[in-house]
Motif scaffolding. Structure first.
Motif, PDB file in Angstrom:
ATOM      1  N   ILE A 136       0.896  -1.154   0.000  1.00 46.45           N
ATOM      2  CA  ILE A 136       0.000   0.000   0.000  1.00 46.45           C
ATOM      3  C   ILE A 136       0.936   1.206   0.000  1.00 46.45           C
ATOM      4  CG2 ILE A 136      -1.688   1.321   1.305  1.00 46.45           C
ATOM      5  CD1 ILE A 136      -2.622  -1.352   2.522  1.00 46.45           C
ATOM      6  N   CYS A 137       0.874   2.003  -1.059  1.00 44.07           N
ATOM      7  CA  CYS A 137       1.776   3.149  -1.193  1.00 44.07           C
ATOM      8  C   CYS A 137       1.013   4.452  -1.018  1.00 44.07           C
ATOM      9  CB  CYS A 137       2.443   3.130  -2.563  1.00 44.07           C
ATOM     10  SG  CYS A 137       3.520   1.705  -2.815  1.00 44.07           S
ATOM     11  N   VAL A 138       1.612   5.367  -0.300  1.00 46.02           N
ATOM     12  CA  VAL A 138       0.992   6.672  -0.066  1.00 46.02           C
ATOM     13  C   VAL A 138       2.039   7.780  -0.277  1.00 46.02           C
ATOM     14  CG1 VAL A 138      -0.748   5.809   1.552  1.00 46.02           C
ATOM     15  CG2 VAL A 138       1.447   6.544   2.413  1.00 46.02           C
ATOM     16  N   PRO A 139       1.590   8.951  -0.732  1.00 52.78           N
ATOM     17  CA  PRO A 139       2.536  10.065  -0.882  1.00 52.78           C
ATOM     18  C   PRO A 139       3.082  10.494   0.481  1.00 52.78           C
ATOM     19  CG  PRO A 139       0.513  10.492  -2.103  1.00 52.78           C
ATOM     20  CD  PRO A 139       0.268   9.287  -1.241  1.00 52.78           C
ATOM     21  N   GLN A 140       4.381  10.651   0.549  1.00 53.71           N
ATOM     22  CA  GLN A 140       5.036  11.098   1.774  1.00 53.71           C
ATOM     23  C   GLN A 140       5.526  12.544   1.668  1.00 53.71           C
ATOM     24  OE1 GLN A 140       5.276   9.285   4.627  1.00 53.71           O
ATOM     25  NE2 GLN A 140       4.060   7.733   3.602  1.00 53.71           N
ATOM     26  N   LEU A 141       5.758  12.991   0.443  1.00 50.36           N
ATOM     27  CA  LEU A 141       6.293  14.334   0.222  1.00 50.36           C
ATOM     28  C   LEU A 141       5.734  14.876  -1.078  1.00 50.36           C
ATOM     29  CD1 LEU A 141       8.441  16.297   1.485  1.00 50.36           C
ATOM     30  CD2 LEU A 141      10.014  15.426  -0.229  1.00 50.36           C
TER      31      LEU A 141
END
Length: 151
Positions: A74-79
């Motif tokens: 599960i990938c999410v924007p961090q920056l």
């Protein structure tokens, strides 16, 4: 007289074309450009996307790139970036049961400033109490991205 008209037309058309190209290039250089860094929820991989026309498209591109590394994540924007640079620094703990990397992200108007900001964040981070017996490796820079119009 016909030759004069053709010569005038030939000189006006290239001048007009050059004006359009210059205006177009200037308009593109002034447009906002966006980027993003997405990471898996477990924190074991990340991916970048740069020079997108909107933040939403940059976020989705980074998520797609992150999922291409591991489709089960599960990938999410961090920056998120807008006309600037972003850096990723890794700080790894080595508990007795394996390796546990942790990523730190930061932005800045230049690559050097973004990298320094991320290194500062990583160096200032104290491991959680349950990791006190872990070996803490020094922070290391793993990636830097800049929009093409970063100043």
């Amino acid at each position: 007289m016909k030759k004069l008209r053709k010569a005038l037309a030939a000189s006006v058309i290239p001048a007009a074309g050059a004006l359009i190209v210059a205006v177009s290039a200037t308009a593109h250089a002034d447009a906002d450009l966006y980027g993003a860094i997405a990471a898996s929820v477990g924190g074991y991989n990340f991916a970048t996307a740069i020079d997108y026309p909107t933040q939403t498209t940059a976020d989705f591109a980074a998520i797609r790139a992150c999922l291409s590394v591991d489709s089960n994540s599960i990938c999410v924007p961090q920056l998120q970036l807008r006309n600037e640079c972003g850096a990723v620094v890794e700080r790894t703990w080595e508990p007795s049961d394996g390796v546990s990397p942790m990523f730190f992200y930061s932005t800045g108007p230049t690559a050097t400033i973004a990298e320094n900001n991320a290194m500062t964040r990583a160096a200032a981070h104290t491991p959680p109490d349950f990791m006190v017996l872990s070996v803490l490796l020094p922070p290391k820079l793993v990636d830097t991205i800049c929009t093409s119009n970063a100043r």
